[in-house]
Write a protein that holds these residues in place. Structure first.
Motif, PDB file in Angstrom:
ATOM      1  N   GLN A  38      29.134 -22.597   6.051  1.00  0.00           N
ATOM      2  CA  GLN A  38      28.913 -22.049   7.389  1.00  0.00           C
ATOM      3  C   GLN A  38      27.562 -22.534   7.899  1.00  0.00           C
ATOM      4  N   TYR A  39      27.602 -23.365   8.936  1.00  0.00           N
ATOM      5  CA  TYR A  39      26.384 -23.818   9.582  1.00  0.00           C
ATOM      6  C   TYR A  39      25.957 -22.773  10.618  1.00  0.00           C
ATOM      7  N   PRO A  40      24.695 -22.751  10.991  1.00  0.00           N
ATOM      8  CA  PRO A  40      24.201 -21.736  11.934  1.00  0.00           C
ATOM      9  C   PRO A  40      25.035 -21.650  13.202  1.00  0.00           C
ATOM     10  N   ASN A  41      25.428 -20.424  13.539  1.00  0.00           N
ATOM     11  CA  ASN A  41      26.186 -20.150  14.768  1.00  0.00           C
ATOM     12  C   ASN A  41      27.518 -20.894  14.830  1.00  0.00           C
ATOM     13  N   ARG A  42      28.069 -21.166  13.668  1.00  0.00           N
ATOM     14  CA  ARG A  42      29.377 -21.826  13.635  1.00  0.00           C
ATOM     15  C   ARG A  42      30.287 -21.108  12.661  1.00  0.00           C
ATOM     16  N   GLY A  43      31.575 -21.379  12.786  1.00  0.00           N
ATOM     17  CA  GLY A  43      32.552 -20.749  11.904  1.00  0.00           C
ATOM     18  C   GLY A  43      32.548 -21.348  10.519  1.00  0.00           C
ATOM     19  N   VAL A  83      19.113 -33.127   4.234  1.00  0.00           N
ATOM     20  CA  VAL A  83      18.583 -32.000   5.016  1.00  0.00           C
ATOM     21  C   VAL A  83      19.718 -31.320   5.786  1.00  0.00           C
ATOM     22  N   SER A  84      20.669 -32.105   6.247  1.00  0.00           N
ATOM     23  CA  SER A  84      21.787 -31.575   7.022  1.00  0.00           C
ATOM     24  C   SER A  84      22.759 -30.740   6.182  1.00  0.00           C
ATOM     25  N   ASP A  85      22.588 -30.721   4.866  1.00  0.00           N
ATOM     26  CA  ASP A  85      23.410 -29.854   4.004  1.00  0.00           C
ATOM     27  C   ASP A  85      22.936 -28.404   4.040  1.00  0.00           C
ATOM     28  N   SER A  86      21.777 -28.169   4.619  1.00  0.00           N
ATOM     29  CA  SER A  86      21.242 -26.808   4.694  1.00  0.00           C
ATOM     30  C   SER A  86      22.210 -25.904   5.457  1.00  0.00           C
ATOM     31  N   ALA A  87      22.690 -24.862   4.790  1.00  0.00           N
ATOM     32  CA  ALA A  87      23.719 -23.983   5.368  1.00  0.00           C
ATOM     33  C   ALA A  87      23.984 -22.850   4.387  1.00  0.00           C
ATOM     34  N   LEU A  88      24.941 -21.998   4.763  1.00  0.00           N
ATOM     35  CA  LEU A  88      25.377 -20.887   3.915  1.00  0.00           C
ATOM     36  C   LEU A  88      26.694 -21.288   3.251  1.00  0.00           C
ATOM     37  N   TYR A  89      26.764 -21.165   1.946  1.00  0.00           N
ATOM     38  CA  TYR A  89      27.926 -21.602   1.189  1.00  0.00           C
ATOM     39  C   TYR A  89      28.618 -20.406   0.543  1.00  0.00           C
ATOM     40  N   PHE A  90      29.940 -20.397   0.676  1.00  0.00           N
ATOM     41  CA  PHE A  90      30.739 -19.310   0.138  1.00  0.00           C
ATOM     42  C   PHE A  90      31.783 -19.846  -0.837  1.00  0.00           C
ATOM     43  N   CYS A  91      31.870 -19.189  -1.971  1.00  0.00           N
ATOM     44  CA  CYS A  91      32.927 -19.442  -2.932  1.00  0.00           C
ATOM     45  C   CYS A  91      34.015 -18.386  -2.716  1.00  0.00           C
ATOM     46  N   ALA A  92      35.276 -18.757  -2.928  1.00  0.00           N
ATOM     47  CA  ALA A  92      36.375 -17.805  -2.708  1.00  0.00           C
ATOM     48  C   ALA A  92      37.473 -18.036  -3.741  1.00  0.00           C
ATOM     49  N   VAL A  93      38.228 -16.982  -4.015  1.00  0.00           N
ATOM     50  CA  VAL A  93      39.280 -17.063  -5.033  1.00  0.00           C
ATOM     51  C   VAL A  93      40.539 -16.344  -4.572  1.00  0.00           C
ATOM     52  N   ARG A  94      41.654 -16.955  -4.925  1.00  0.00           N
ATOM     53  CA  ARG A  94      42.950 -16.297  -4.781  1.00  0.00           C
ATOM     54  C   ARG A  94      43.599 -16.294  -6.153  1.00  0.00           C
ATOM     55  N   ASP A  95      44.374 -15.248  -6.430  1.00  0.00           N
ATOM     56  CA  ASP A  95      45.102 -15.137  -7.680  1.00  0.00           C
ATOM     57  C   ASP A  95      46.538 -15.571  -7.421  1.00  0.00           C
ATOM     58  N   TRP A  96      46.991 -16.643  -8.072  1.00  0.00           N
ATOM     59  CA  TRP A  96      48.308 -17.200  -7.775  1.00  0.00           C
ATOM     60  C   TRP A  96      49.414 -16.225  -8.104  1.00  0.00           C
TER      61      TRP A  96
END
Lengths: 114, 112
Positions: A38-43, A83-96
């Motif tokens: 998630q980059y600033p002010n973006r989805g 530098v452009s990699d600076s952002a918020l990173y989220f990990c997510a999981v689904r159980d098959w």
């Protein structure tokens, strides 16, 4: 229900250095694992996913992630940070095996300094 | 291109008001989700739906309800808005469980 832990709130790296953003998961069955950014002010934007097969998966913008079943981890990596990699990173999981829901971690803020 | 559209980008409501957040997807996806995003807490699942008229509670359903009368539309309802529901609300959809979620741009809700 499945869950994800991102143990680091913040990761700082210098431009050009390798980066790692950590993620561990918990599921009752086999996991489907995802990384989003998630980059600033973006989805949220999809980076990559692990479903089955090779433990090393490659994604967008030069990112890759390694699935480690014994350590229940799915760390995000990049050989040379920008530098452009600076952002918020989220990990997510689904159980098959279970429901269709997806659970996210609390997020890790990556800052790459010039 | 695929699209998930949330009806409002910013919304300001008063305590006690009934609030409707609308989400529409144009990809014929079976699964739709509502999350709220708060600093330091990440995305927390409120409700999800895997089919029309079907819904499942997520981790924080209290104070919320949902409606899915048509496949493309998933509504989040705050029955009586409270200040602790001030947050960014994100809608998402996906086809199968091994596929990624597509997210809307989000609705920043402020309850005063």
């Amino acid at each position: 229900a499945q869950s994800v832990a991102q143990p680091e709130d913040q990761v700082n790296v210098a431009e050009g250095n390798p980066l790692t953003v950590k993620c561990t998961y918990s599921v009752s069955g086999n996991p489907y694992l995802f990384w989003y950014v998630q980059y600033p002010n973006r989805g949220l934007q999809f980076l990559l996913k692990y479903i089955t097969g090779d433990n090393l998966v490659k994604g967008s913008y030069g990112f890759e992630a390694e699935f480690n079943k014994s350590q229940t981890s799915f760390h995000l990596k990049k050989p040379s940070a920008l530098v452009s990699d600076s952002a918020l990173y989220f990990c997510a999981v689904r159980d098959w095996y279970n429901n269709n829901d997806m659970r996210f971690g609390a997020g890790t803020r990556l800052t790459v300094k010039p | 291109d695929v699209k998930v559209t949330q009806s409002s980008r910013y919304l300001v409501k008063r305590t006690g008001e009934k609030v409707f957040l609308e989400c529409v997807q144009d990809m014929d996806h079976e699964n739709m989700f509502w999350y709220r995003q708060d600093p330091g807490l990440g995305l927390r699942l409120i409700y999800f739906s895997y089919d029309v008229k079907m819904k499942e509670k997520g981790d924080i359903p209290e104070g919320y309800s949902v409606s899915r009368e048509k496949k493309e539309r998933f509504s989040l309802i705050l029955e009586s808005a409270s200040t602790n529901q001030t947050s960014m609300y994100l809608c998402a959809s996906s086809r199968q469980k091994n596929e990624k979620l597509f997210f809307g741009s989000g609705t920043q809700l402020s309850v005063l």
